[in-house]
Design a protein around this motif. Structure first.
Motif, mmCIF file in Angstrom:
data_model
loop_
_atom_site.group_PDB
_atom_site.id
_atom_site.type_symbol
_atom_site.label_atom_id
_atom_site.label_comp_id
_atom_site.label_asym_id
_atom_site.label_seq_id
_atom_site.Cartn_x
_atom_site.Cartn_y
_atom_site.Cartn_z
ATOM 1 N N ALA A 218 0.830 -1.201 0.000
ATOM 2 C CA ALA A 218 0.000 0.000 0.000
ATOM 3 C C ALA A 218 0.866 1.253 0.000
ATOM 4 N N THR A 219 2.101 1.131 -0.471
ATOM 5 C CA THR A 219 3.053 2.232 -0.422
ATOM 6 C C THR A 219 2.745 3.294 -1.474
ATOM 7 N N GLY A 220 3.231 4.497 -1.219
ATOM 8 C CA GLY A 220 3.093 5.576 -2.184
ATOM 9 C C GLY A 220 1.780 6.317 -2.032
ATOM 10 N N PRO A 221 1.743 7.546 -2.563
ATOM 11 C CA PRO A 221 0.498 8.318 -2.492
ATOM 12 C C PRO A 221 -0.571 7.737 -3.400
ATOM 13 N N ASN A 222 -1.809 7.968 -3.026
ATOM 14 C CA ASN A 222 -2.942 7.501 -3.822
ATOM 15 C C ASN A 222 -3.415 8.647 -4.714
ATOM 16 N N PHE A 223 -3.059 8.587 -5.996
ATOM 17 C CA PHE A 223 -3.452 9.622 -6.941
ATOM 18 C C PHE A 223 -4.723 9.264 -7.708
ATOM 19 N N GLY A 224 -5.415 8.224 -7.279
ATOM 20 C CA GLY A 224 -6.661 7.857 -7.923
ATOM 21 C C GLY A 224 -6.492 6.720 -8.918
#
Length: 320
Positions: A218-224
């Motif tokens: 679930a790493t990293g930003p969620n940009f959609g």
């Protein structure tokens, strides 16, 4: 300003007599006189003069009458805005492209006469609080995470078991498979940014990982979803899970693959939640519609976490 006094003033102006206004309002003539007198004290003017034919408006009464009528119309609109059945049914669907949104589109097609207000809330705690406060009428959720049962005044019924699919780019090692056994995904990197720790969907994937030895990152930003699809298409080492009923659109050059997962098929258990005392008549219609369109749960060859045991509530009868 006392709206009953304003309503009484308007009734006297319409009837031209205190006695007739009292009959129209089903109160005594003395009550009418007291209400008008109280309103005159509040405004600091006389509103009527006594005349042989009854009560006549003074100049101040004539000036106040259109405003009094507007006050009463505004009050009626205010009451109507929250009266059950007069406002839209407010439903939380979590995401616009997800299965719950599809269920609500089906409901709208079946019942176009019902006004809907669709919202998207984050987290089951937020949704439950909104149900209990009356901010929303219903929410689609996975019921609750382990150890956090729903409050006693919130009801739930399971309405859809949505199979998960594996989404890969064209160069992924499993891209050519027609289906993939769940156990075969062990060792593959499944990337799902945006999983919120402690959420009901976070608990679902935690159990899936623990039972089948999977690796979910679930790493990293969620940009959609658009950014997720771009990354999956361009990264052979990554795949992701996607619900079978999730609507996705991607550029033709992405070459993405949606592959059924089998042996067993993990299914995401969507439930409808609502407050036990919610009076909105369209809520009962929604429950009946979902009960009629739902398929069987816990079918052979499927998997859900052991804690997915929602309280089953019979669908509401018409008129409930």
């Amino acid at each position: 300003m006392d709206l009953e006094a304003v309503r009484t003033f308007a009734a006297v102006a319409e009837a031209g007599q205190f006695q007739k206004a009292a009959a129209d309002l089903s109160v005594t003539q003395q009550a009418v006189s007291k209400r008008v007198a109280a309103l005159e004290r509040t405004l600091g003017v006389r509103l009527f003069t006594r005349a042989p034919r009854g009560a006549e408006l003074t100049i101040d009464g004539q000036a106040f009458l259109p405003h009094a009528r507007e006050l009463l119309r505004v009050a009626e609109r205010a009451v109507a805005s929250v009266r059950p059945g007069r406002r839209p049914l407010r439903v939380d669907v979590i995401a616009s492209r997800g299965a719950a949104s599809g269920l609500m589109r089906g409901f709208h097609r079946a019942h176009p006469e019902i006004d809907l207000d669709v919202v998207m809330l984050l987290g089951i705690e937020t949704a439950v609080a909104a149900l209990r406060s009356g901010a929303i009428d219903a929410s689609f959720r996975a019921v609750a995470a382990p150890g956090r049962p729903l409050p006693e005044d919130v009801e739930s019924v399971r309405v859809l078991d949505e199979p998960l699919q594996l989404l890969t780019g064209p160069a992924h090692a499993l891209a050519g498979a027609r289906s993939v056994p769940l156990a075969r995904l062990a060792g593959h990197r499944i990337w799902m940014p945006g999983i919120v720790p402690g959420s009901e969907w976070g608990a679902y994937y935690d159990d899936l990982v623990a039972e089948f030895g999977l690796t979910i990152e679930a790493t990293g930003p969620n940009f959609g979803s658009d950014a997720l699809l771009d990354t999956i298409a361009d990264t052979p080492a990554l795949a992701t899970f996607m619900g079978e009923h999730t609507r996705l659109i991607w550029p033709a050059g992405h070459g993405l693959r949606r592959i059924p997962v089998t042996d067993p098929t993990p299914v995401y258990p969507h439930s409808l939640l609502w407050h036990r005392d919610n009076p909105h008549p369209a809520l009962a219609t929604l429950r009946v519609h979902l009960a009629a369109t739902a398929t069987g749960h816990d079918a052979a060859g499927t998997w859900v976490p052991g804690w997915v045991k929602p309280r089953r509530t019979p669908p509401a009868a018409d008129g409930e």
